[in-house]
Write a protein that holds these residues in place. Structure first.
Motif, short mmCIF file in Angstrom:
data_model
loop_
_atom_site.label_atom_id
_atom_site.label_comp_id
_atom_site.label_asym_id
_atom_site.label_seq_id
_atom_site.Cartn_x
_atom_site.Cartn_y
_atom_site.Cartn_z
N GLU A 254 0.82 -1.21 0.00
CA GLU A 254 0.00 0.00 0.00
C GLU A 254 0.86 1.27 0.00
O GLU A 254 0.63 2.19 -0.79
CB GLU A 254 -0.92 -0.02 1.22
CG GLU A 254 -1.92 1.14 1.22
CD GLU A 254 -2.88 1.06 2.40
OE1 GLU A 254 -3.89 1.79 2.38
OE2 GLU A 254 -2.63 0.27 3.35
N TYR B 215 1.55 4.08 -2.97
CA TYR B 215 1.35 5.50 -2.70
C TYR B 215 2.55 6.30 -3.20
O TYR B 215 2.38 7.36 -3.83
CB TYR B 215 1.16 5.71 -1.20
CG TYR B 215 0.97 7.16 -0.81
CD1 TYR B 215 -0.30 7.73 -0.75
CD2 TYR B 215 2.07 7.97 -0.51
CE1 TYR B 215 -0.46 9.06 -0.38
CE2 TYR B 215 1.91 9.29 -0.16
CZ TYR B 215 0.64 9.85 -0.10
OH TYR B 215 0.48 11.16 0.25
N ASN C 8 2.12 8.90 -6.32
CA ASN C 8 2.20 10.31 -5.93
C ASN C 8 3.57 10.92 -6.20
O ASN C 8 3.84 12.06 -5.76
CB ASN C 8 1.83 10.47 -4.46
CG ASN C 8 0.37 10.25 -4.19
OD1 ASN C 8 -0.46 11.14 -4.34
ND2 ASN C 8 0.03 9.02 -3.80
N THR D 280 1.96 6.16 8.16
CA THR D 280 1.87 6.25 6.70
C THR D 280 1.69 7.70 6.33
O THR D 280 1.32 8.54 7.19
CB THR D 280 0.64 5.46 6.17
OG1 THR D 280 -0.55 6.02 6.74
CG2 THR D 280 0.76 3.98 6.53
N TRP E 86 -0.59 9.17 4.80
CA TRP E 86 -1.98 9.63 4.90
C TRP E 86 -2.53 9.51 6.32
O TRP E 86 -3.70 9.77 6.57
CB TRP E 86 -2.87 8.83 3.94
CG TRP E 86 -2.80 7.33 4.15
CD1 TRP E 86 -3.51 6.59 5.01
CD2 TRP E 86 -1.91 6.45 3.48
NE1 TRP E 86 -3.15 5.28 4.94
CE2 TRP E 86 -2.16 5.15 3.99
CE3 TRP E 86 -0.95 6.60 2.47
CZ2 TRP E 86 -1.47 4.02 3.55
CZ3 TRP E 86 -0.28 5.47 2.04
CH2 TRP E 86 -0.53 4.20 2.57
#
Length: 586
Positions: A124, A128, A132, A202, A204
């Motif tokens: 995950e 990301y 990004n 993380t 986020w």
């Protein structure tokens, strides 16, 4: 009786209130200062940790630039990675398409070859970073080799033949924890802080996870937050001893309570001992160095003595030490003080107990002899002037001399002030006639002669147009006494203390070693033959150990204080040779 008890009690209560206020203000201020200092340390070492992690990121950037320049290929990966390694790096990795294929060092890191995109724990966050276009840090996690690490993954993008950007993979560095920021945490520990380093789990997430922390729990810390890639990091610090400086509070409380108690006791003592104020008044009139009256005390008591007995005769004498400034310049003010005390002690021993003795300031002293005429005082003052006077310096006694002027009341003066002015005029008259003597006031002397003595030894020496020194004229043990600024400048010594230290206060140590015996013999041959010291050429040792060719011209004189001394003027041989050869050649 009530006043003697009540006043100290009120002072004690007010003092307790004041101490409480001071302790509160100090505690508040100290707490604020500790917070400010801790915040500065958190900011400083937070930035340092950021820099240390960024150094690891720069390794991924270096690999990334190679991949971009080589269109996605790295030749001799192991050699490049080996050069990029440091003590805080566990491994350097390449992950084309998100799959780790190359690891340095390979030994022990075989398990690290995984598919990051599809891995349960790494997928995950890796996706990301890929989607990004951002660097991510993940960890800490346990390393197979032991300890903990943080992974830095830097996504790499290349362009195809159609200039379309595509994801190549990751360049990766595994950083060892706490090695990567060991300098910062050691510094914080040395400065007396407990600390904790955290990062968001993380990019986020707002939940922080501890990366590394000190052994003890931290309470009410200050913190500093910084960003690496899209990850937020935070460092928290708190003093090991807490935010309150209990030791300082105890010390301040103890000091001020002691002061309050002392003040209370002193207040009671003062109230009880009002009748003893005369004793303290005497102390206020006494010179602390010599133990005799100071100027204020001397003038006040002299005024009272004369006013109380206006019909009797008084003799007032003023005296000072000849060339006292020279004693201070040569030996230092500490030994000048010894000379002053020695003079005062000799005055106390010599003059009768009813004589008023005082130190008027500097090296000037006053004597008032009551019920005494000029004829009666003359022999006594002459004897005192000639009495040997010495002070000790480094185990040796050094002689000094005085000048003394005196006048009689009411023969030449109608009051104390005029009497002392007459004595002052006689003192400076003897100064103008060679010093080391005693003189009575006579009509026509003016106290204004002080103005004629306005030149100080230092003033003259600093402005003489030439470099000169003064030293003892002794065949066995010469001794440097003085050197002016121009000599110090010419020879490279920063001050006279350095000159004395490097030469051991010996003139012979200024002469080049191979010339010492010849030069000294030449000087004394001229002196013994009755001739003035002629010009002598030799090599002068400078402060840096080099030598300057000089011409010196000396003169031997007799000093009352030091016996025979040399006054020696120095000239730069090369400078004179060039200057005068040019003049005469023209």
């Amino acid at each position: 009786m009530k006043k003697k008890t009540l006043v100290p009690f009120v002072i004690f209560l007010l003092g307790i209130c004041l101490v409480s206020l001071i302790v509160y203000i100090t505690d508040t201020h100290e707490n604020e200062q500790r917070h400010i200092t801790a915040q500065l340390n958190a900011t400083t070492y937070g930035e340092r940790i950021k820099t240390e992690i960024t150094d690891g990121i720069e390794i991924t950037d270096a690999l990334k630039q190679i991949l971009i320049s080589e269109n996605g290929e790295i030749h001799q990966f192991e050699t490049i990675a080996e050069n990029l390694m440091s003590d805080s790096i566990e491994s350097v990795q390449l992950a084309p398409n998100g799959v780790v294929t190359d690891i340095y060092p390979a030994e022990g890191n075989e398990a690290g070859k995984i598919d990051l995109i599809n891995d349960k724990d790494r997928g995950e966050i890796s996706c990301y970073a890929r989607d990004n276009h951002t660097i991510i840090t993940q960890g800490p996690f346990e390393l197979k080799q032991g300890g903990y690490g943080i992974a830095v993954r830097n996504p790499v993008y290349l362009k195809d033949q159609n200039e379309q950007e595509y994801f190549w993979g990751f360049t990766i560095v595994i950083l060892r924890v706490p090695d990567i920021f060991s300098d910062s945490i050691h510094a914080l520990s040395d400065f007396g802080y407990e600390y904790s380093i955290l990062k968001t789990d993380t990019p986020w997430s707002n939940i922080y996870k501890v990366v590394y922390q000190s052994d003890e729990q931290i309470n009410h810390p200050v913190s500093y937050t910084f960003t690496i890639g899209n990850d937020n990091w935070k460092i928290e610090v708190t003093p090991k001893s807490g935010w309150r400086n209990n030791t300082l509070i105890i010390i301040i409380s103890g000091i001020f309570l002691t002061i309050i108690l002392l003040l209370t006791v002193l207040t009671r003592v003062w109230l009880v001992a009002k009748e003893h104020r005369n004793k303290y008044k005497i102390l206020a009139h006494t010179d602390s160095l010599t133990g005799i009256y100071n100027r204020y005390g001397f003038d006040e008591l002299a005024e009272k003595m004369i006013s109380k007995n206006p019909q009797i005769h008084f003799v007032a004498a003023l005296l000072d030490i000849d060339d006292f400034k020279f004693i201070n310049d040569i030996y230092g003010h500490g030994y000048g003080d010894r000379a002053l005390k020695s003079l005062a002690d000799s005055m106390k021993a010599f003059f009768p107990s009813n004589a008023l003795l005082g130190r008027n300031g500097g090296d000037e002293f006053g004597i008032l002899l009551p019920n005494c005429t000029f004829e009666e005082a003359d022999v006594q003052l002459q004897q005192f002037t000639k009495l040997p006077k010495t002070f000790s310096c480094h185990g040796e006694k050094h002689a000094f001399y005085i000048s003394l002027g005196y006048a009689e009341y009411p023969t030449f003066a109608s009051d104390r002030s005029q009497l002392l002015r007459c004595a002052d005029a006689a003192l400076y008259e003897i100064k103008l006639h060679g010093k080391n003597g005693c003189m009575a006031y006579r009509e026509g002397l003016q106290s204004g002669v002080r103005k004629q003595l306005g030149f100080a030894f230092k003033d003259i020496s600093e402005h003489l147009p030439g470099a000169f020194i003064i030293y003892r004229a002794d065949k066995e043990k010469d001794e440097l006494f003085y050197a002016n600024d121009e000599f110090l400048h010419m020879s490279g010594y920063k001050d006279i203390d350095e000159l004395f230290r490097l030469t051991k206060k010996r003139f012979r140590n200024l002469i080049r070693e191979d010339e010492q015996q010849q030069i000294e013999s030449s000087i004394w041959e001229q002196i013994d033959s009755g001739n003035e010291n002629d010009y002598i050429h030799f090599h002068l040792r400078k402060a840096d150990g080099t030598y300057l060719s000089v011409l010196d011209h000396g003169r031997i004189v007799e000093s009352q204080q030091y016996g025979k001394v040399f006054y020696v003027l120095f000239m730069d041989w090369e400078d004179m040779h060039i200057r005068y050869s040019d003049k005469f050649s023209g």
